[in-house]
Design a protein around this motif. Structure first.
Motif, PDB file in Angstrom:
ATOM      1  N   ARG A 198       0.804  -1.213   0.000  1.00  0.00           N
ATOM      2  CA  ARG A 198       0.000   0.000   0.000  1.00  0.00           C
ATOM      3  C   ARG A 198       0.843   1.271   0.000  1.00  0.00           C
ATOM      4  O   ARG A 198       0.596   2.201  -0.771  1.00  0.00           O
TER       5      ARG A 198
ATOM      6  N   ILE B 215      -5.321  -7.975  -5.739  1.00  0.00           N
ATOM      7  CA  ILE B 215      -6.570  -7.774  -6.474  1.00  0.00           C
ATOM      8  C   ILE B 215      -6.313  -7.095  -7.827  1.00  0.00           C
ATOM      9  O   ILE B 215      -6.976  -7.402  -8.820  1.00  0.00           O
TER      10      ILE B 215
ATOM     11  N   CYS C  55     -20.574  -1.557   0.708  1.00  0.00           N
ATOM     12  CA  CYS C  55     -19.527  -0.514   0.751  1.00  0.00           C
ATOM     13  C   CYS C  55     -18.316  -0.951  -0.046  1.00  0.00           C
ATOM     14  O   CYS C  55     -17.578  -0.121  -0.557  1.00  0.00           O
TER      15      CYS C  55
ATOM     16  N   TYR D  20     -15.501  -2.392   0.799  1.00  0.00           N
ATOM     17  CA  TYR D  20     -14.156  -2.329   1.373  1.00  0.00           C
ATOM     18  C   TYR D  20     -13.556  -3.712   1.597  1.00  0.00           C
ATOM     19  O   TYR D  20     -12.367  -3.910   1.430  1.00  0.00           O
TER      20      TYR D  20
ATOM     21  N   GLY E 109     -10.135  -3.450  -7.562  1.00  0.00           N
ATOM     22  CA  GLY E 109      -9.189  -2.785  -6.658  1.00  0.00           C
ATOM     23  C   GLY E 109      -8.934  -1.333  -6.980  1.00  0.00           C
ATOM     24  O   GLY E 109      -8.077  -0.698  -6.361  1.00  0.00           O
TER      25      GLY E 109
ATOM     26  N   ALA F 218     -11.203   1.173  -6.756  1.00  0.00           N
ATOM     27  CA  ALA F 218     -12.037   2.097  -5.985  1.00  0.00           C
ATOM     28  C   ALA F 218     -11.182   2.811  -4.942  1.00  0.00           C
ATOM     29  O   ALA F 218     -10.333   2.197  -4.302  1.00  0.00           O
TER      30      ALA F 218
ATOM     31  N   TYR G  25     -11.096   4.628  -1.523  1.00  0.00           N
ATOM     32  CA  TYR G  25     -11.655   4.998  -0.227  1.00  0.00           C
ATOM     33  C   TYR G  25     -10.723   6.046   0.378  1.00  0.00           C
ATOM     34  O   TYR G  25      -9.608   6.257  -0.116  1.00  0.00           O
TER      35      TYR G  25
ATOM     36  N   ILE H 153      -8.816   5.963   2.858  1.00  0.00           N
ATOM     37  CA  ILE H 153      -7.524   5.403   3.265  1.00  0.00           C
ATOM     38  C   ILE H 153      -6.601   5.183   2.061  1.00  0.00           C
ATOM     39  O   ILE H 153      -5.394   5.042   2.223  1.00  0.00           O
ATOM     40  N   ASP H 154      -7.172   5.182   0.857  1.00  0.00           N
ATOM     41  CA  ASP H 154      -6.389   4.936  -0.362  1.00  0.00           C
ATOM     42  C   ASP H 154      -5.882   6.217  -1.023  1.00  0.00           C
ATOM     43  O   ASP H 154      -5.136   6.149  -1.999  1.00  0.00           O
TER      44      ASP H 154
ATOM     45  N   GLN I  56      -3.828   9.268  -2.177  1.00  0.00           N
ATOM     46  CA  GLN I  56      -2.377   9.468  -2.226  1.00  0.00           C
ATOM     47  C   GLN I  56      -2.081  10.858  -2.758  1.00  0.00           C
ATOM     48  O   GLN I  56      -2.842  11.402  -3.550  1.00  0.00           O
TER      49      GLN I  56
ATOM     50  N   GLU J 284     -13.485  -0.193   7.032  1.00  0.00           N
ATOM     51  CA  GLU J 284     -12.404   0.774   6.773  1.00  0.00           C
ATOM     52  C   GLU J 284     -12.121   1.518   8.073  1.00  0.00           C
ATOM     53  O   GLU J 284     -12.993   2.227   8.583  1.00  0.00           O
TER      54      GLU J 284
ATOM     55  N   GLY K 231     -15.868   3.384   3.322  1.00  0.00           N
ATOM     56  CA  GLY K 231     -15.758   1.945   3.568  1.00  0.00           C
ATOM     57  C   GLY K 231     -16.568   1.494   4.768  1.00  0.00           C
ATOM     58  O   GLY K 231     -16.063   0.916   5.721  1.00  0.00           O
TER      59      GLY K 231
ATOM     60  N   LYS L  46      -1.340  11.853   6.275  1.00  0.00           N
ATOM     61  CA  LYS L  46      -2.460  10.924   6.431  1.00  0.00           C
ATOM     62  C   LYS L  46      -2.357  10.261   7.802  1.00  0.00           C
ATOM     63  O   LYS L  46      -1.307   9.722   8.146  1.00  0.00           O
TER      64      LYS L  46
ATOM     65  N   ILE M 133      -3.935   7.295  10.058  1.00  0.00           N
ATOM     66  CA  ILE M 133      -4.746   6.069  10.006  1.00  0.00           C
ATOM     67  C   ILE M 133      -4.873   5.529  11.424  1.00  0.00           C
ATOM     68  O   ILE M 133      -3.865   5.355  12.114  1.00  0.00           O
TER      69      ILE M 133
END
Lengths: 158, 764
Positions: free
Chosen positions: A27, A74, A97, A99, B235, B237, B239, B241-242, B244, B390, B438, B466, B468
């Motif tokens: 990530r 994925i 959702c 997620y 993959g 989508a 959210y 948290i994604d 950047q 999420e 999420g 960010k 988290i």
């Protein structure tokens, strides 16, 4: 420390603390955000990827443990979003959702590799991911649907 | 900061405002600009032509026909939704409402969220940032919102028709719009929307067109699935948290483990030289701040006393936070040593008259005193966490002239307000990237995650930060479904039916929705008295998929079942008799439908049982009996002699009036039933020395696929009444009592508290 990885067929080198979980390498260092963080203790399965073909919860796997291994996320499940599971997921409107769904799909893909026509009991035993929205009934139906699609495709090419 | 009363009044006001009108003047529909000033696209795969920077080349330049929609020369239609997507299909619903009137091609449709920054900068073109934060939040079937979006589509369609008619030099009455084309039947000519958009943008209508009435299932006929699903399954989508941004850095957070406590001491030297560590930001909620005169009120949202370790990468921040020595001053919350202590306080308080009499109709106390047939039972529900998958998170970039934030909040306007407040800047400087959500279930209404990251980003100007939350931080720093106990007493008449009901509620939150506004307590039982008392405690609470209702439906429907048993009557027949005179036919229709479909009363083997329950959510205290959504559930369970419970099947029938998209409704009903089931069987947060004990899914169990009963959703309860009431929250309520009532029929044991997994269900 430099570690060599093979992610979705592509060679990658990352310079990280070797104890960093694979999830955060994907990530945060490789910018591949399809694999999700949900719990950090391998309970929810949102972070599921394939390591040498096996469904693996990447939040508890130190990256050094998978150096040189074949990792599929994925983003690499199919080149064109046409994996039977991806098609079945859209056909049956599985996500809410969404997620948890990447992890759910990766777990299901590994299941279908092992059991091309899984029974309900096999699905129960192997798909233990958490979906808080409650899509489980559709997940089960979509796995059966994808298995049928794969079978039909195999029959056509045979 | 500990002012729970403030929160309750805010919440209540906000929820009522769900029905408040959103007014938009006709002028708003006519505004058209050449610029593409919209929001940020989220989670949508763009065709390459759309992804490219806006161009002035008319062959490829998109046209903004109105602030709500952009049409590209290749016929791609970009719609702007006032609602984010959290899994309930709101964003798709908004897009479908526009599309229905626009008569565009759904396969070429893309969606992004409206830009609130543009709204404040251009005289409220969306009507979003004025009035109330809830105007553009909550359910997607609010009458005012639906009409607004339909008008957006109708207006653009008419302008496309005028543009085509002018080009052909024919009367506009002779042209028709169909699936992205304007057609002139007489001459067999047609033009694509992409060819007409630039001209249409210049058209000013003399009069706004009427909108068509929506026929049943109108939207489901255009599209069944959600518009973001294609990106979810590969993959792509995005959210919160994604999100950047170049040069981004990360924060790991710890707030005072006892809510309301304060940071006493920390030792930065212990982590200063750890890899990647950039610094520590201390969040002090008592720090004075500039009062902004914002034109919009949000939901009360505050941060706890906290430390945030900032590092180049997230895992570095997490490791450094774990290594950081921290001492907390727990504050007064530490006096709550255990859950048992809180239970004790609630149960003791139930022995005294409530501090508020919420309802007192007839003479309930007199009738109870005079009766010889008294039924009495005490029920409890514990603290519960929404636990969306999420984890909370947000990203912020603060510079001299702007505050940019990326957030998966469930109410865009709330995120916008929180960012402005915490950055202490006017709205004009705030740019919100609304990301996919999420999971919400009420937890993402507050924006406390965004507030914290803005506070941190202010200390790192020019760098995107960010933050988290770990799952543990999120579960222990929640805005929980509150802890509630209720004692219900009824006096039964000679016919076994309740003549009087007294409900005494003691809780650590606020509100009695689902108790004072259901059928039984509104005229069907002649003497009703409802008393409440709040126990002040430091633990924070908030909305949780139908707050209050999810507890009270359990109390009321378990109790009615106990009354039926005492009267020696079938639980279904008892309810039907009680509801005989109810002005809303939906209740009886739902009961009959779900009973018929589930095979109510069929012979079952020993250890199995069926239970039934019904309730209504969403009527907001309305006196109109046909309001909100009624949901009736039949549960079929099996309990082994050793006490192992298995829920085999849940059937639901519901009445929300009408339905626009059947499969979307089925999905919400299925999810709502499982949410209610998990809440009832599994969920409980405990207290130890003021802290929340459970931190992750190993301690806070979740149903898995193997535990999922067969879920059947039936449409025969619909009355066709002219409303489209909500569908996400109503199914949560009746599941728990239906299961508890089924357990009683299987084992003879009454379950009067959640979670059911803690009860001994052995039978012989």
């Amino acid at each position: 420390m430099k570690i060599d990885l093979r992610v979705n067929g592509k060679a990658q080198t990352v310079d990280v603390d070797p104890s960093t979980p694979l999830l955060w390498v994907l990530r945060d260092h490789l910018g591949m955000t399809g694999t999700k963080f949900g719990c950090g203790i391998a309970h929810c399965g949102a972070c599921t990827v394939h390591v040498n073909g096996s469904a693996t919860r990447s939040c508890v796997v130190p990256v050094e443990a998978v150096a040189g291994a074949d990792i599929t996320t994925i983003e690499g499940l199919s080149p064109d979003s046409q994996h039977p599971l991806q098609r079945a997921w859209l056909e049956l409107n599985v996500p809410q959702c969404g997620y948890c769904q990447a992890g759910m799909l990766m777990a299901a893909a590994a299941l279908l590799e092992r059991f091309p026509s899984p029974t309900d009991e096999q699905i129960d035993a192997h798909i233990t991911n958490i979906c808080r929205c409650g899509t489980y009934q559709r997940v089960r139906a979509a796995i059966h649907r994808a298995a049928a699609m794969k079978k039909a495709a195999a029959a056509r090419t045979a | 900061m500990m002012s729970t009363i403030d929160v309750s009044s805010r919440l209540t006001r906000g929820e009522r405002a769900l029905t408040a009108a959103t007014s938009l003047t006709r002028r708003d529909f006519l505004i058209s600009t050449a610029a593409i000033g919209g929001g940020m696209a989220i989670g949508i795969a763009w065709p390459s032509a759309v992804k490219a920077a806006p161009s002035n080349d008319p062959a490829v330049a998109p046209t903004e026909v109105s602030p709500w929609l952009v049409i590209h020369p290749d016929d791609t239609v970009l719609l702007r939704s006032p609602l984010p997507e959290s899994g309930n299909g709101s964003m798709t619903m908004a897009a479908l409402l526009i599309t229905k009137e626009l008569r565009s091609d759904w396969r070429k449709t893309r969606v992004e969220c409206i830009s609130l920054n543009r709204d404040v900068r251009s005289n409220h073109v969306y009507g979003a940032v004025k009035g109330d934060v809830f105007s553009f939040a909550g359910r997607s079937t609010k009458d005012t919102l639906m009409r607004l979006l339909q008008q957006v589509g109708a207006s653009a369609r008419e302008r496309l028709k005028v543009a085509a008619a002018e080009r052909w030099n024919v009367p506009v009455s002779e042209v028709e719009a169909r699936n992205g084309l304007i057609e002139h039947a007489r001459t067999g000519r047609s033009l694509r929307y992409g060819e007409l958009a630039a001209d249409a943008a210049k058209v000013k209508l003399d009069k706004e067109p009427d909108i068509e009435p929506l026929e049943d299932a109108a939207l489901g006929n255009i599209a069944r699935g959600k518009i973001v699903d294609a990106q979810i399954v590969n993959g792509n989508a995005i959210y919160g948290i994604d999100a950047q941004a170049p040069g981004m850095i990360y924060g790991a957070l710890m707030q005072s483990p006892v809510h309301g406590g304060k940071l006493k001491h920390y030792d930065f030297e212990a982590i200063r030289n750890m890899p990647g560590v950039l610094g520590i930001v201390v969040i002090d909620p008592s720090e004075p701040r500039k009062r902004l005169d914002l034109p919009l009120q949000g939901i009360e949202s505050w941060a706890q006393s906290a430390v945030v370790v900032v590092a180049e990468h997230y895992w570095q921040a997490r490791k450094a936070l774990e290594a950081l020595p921290i001492e907390w001053d727990d504050g007064p919350g530490a006096q709550w040593k255990s859950t048992a202590q809180l239970d004790q306080a609630l149960l003791e308080a139930l022995e005294h008259e409530g501090e508020k009499i919420v309802k007192d109709e007839g003479d309930a106390l007199g009738a109870l005193a005079a009766s010889e047939r008294i039924i009495e039972a005490t029920y409890r529900t514990p603290y519960a966490d929404q636990a969306p998958l999420e984890p909370l998170n947000a990203m912020a970039l603060v510079t001299d002239d702007r505050v940019e934030v990326w957030h998966s909040g469930s109410i865009s306007a709330q995120s916008f307000i929180v960012a402005a407040e915490e950055a202490e800047v006017p709205f004009e400087k705030v740019h919100l990237h609304q990301c996919l959500v999420g999971g919400n279930f009420g937890r993402r209404n507050f924006g406390d995650d965004l507030r914290i990251v803005v506070a941190v980003a202010k200390k790192f100007p020019g760098r995107p930060v960010k933050v988290i939350w770990s799952r543990e931080e999120m579960m222990r720093q929640g805005r929980y479904r509150w802890h509630t106990a209720g004692k219900l007493r009824a006096a039964l008449g000679d016919d076994g039916m309740p003549r009087a009901l007294q409900a005494r509620i003691c809780q650590t939150g606020y509100g009695v929705a689902g108790l004072d506004n259901v059928a039984y307590t509104n005229g069907l039982i002649p003497n009703v008295r409802i008393e409440t008392r709040e126990i002040p405690i430091h633990i924070l609470w908030g909305s949780y998929r139908a707050p209050g209702y999810n507890s009270y439906a359990f109390f009321v429907e378990s109790f009615i079942d106990e009354c039926a048993a005492a009267a020696n009557m079938d639980p279904l027949e008892y309810r039907l008799k009680l509801l005989e005179k109810h002005a809303d036919p939906g209740w009886i229709k739902c009961l009959r439908e779900v009973a018929a479909r589930a095979g109510w009363g069929k012979k079952l083997p020993p250890g199995q049982g069926q239970g039934i329950a019904i309730s209504n959510w969403g009527n907001w205290g309305s006196n109109d009996p046909q309001a909100g959504t009624t949901a009736a559930v039949v549960a079929h369970v099996e309990v082994s002699r050793s006490g192992e419970l298995r829920v085999l099947q849940l059937d639901i029938a519901f009445d929300c009036g009408r339905v626009l998209n059947r499969d979307a409704v089925v999905a919400q009903m299925e999810g709502g039933m499982l949410f209610g089931l998990n809440m009832s069987l599994n969920e409980e947060l405990n207290i130890a020395n003021g802290r929340i004990v459970e931190g992750n899914f190993d301690q806070y169990p979740m149903l898995r696929l193997a535990d999922t009963p067969r879920l059947n959703v039936h449409f025969g309860g619909l009355t066709g009444h002219a409303r489209y009431s909500e569908i996400g929250e109503p199914p949560v309520g009746p599941v728990g009592p239906a299961v508890a009532n089924a357990i009683f029929r299987a084992t003879g044991k009454r379950i009067r508290s959640m979670p059911f997994r803690k009860h001994d269900l052995r039978w012989t």
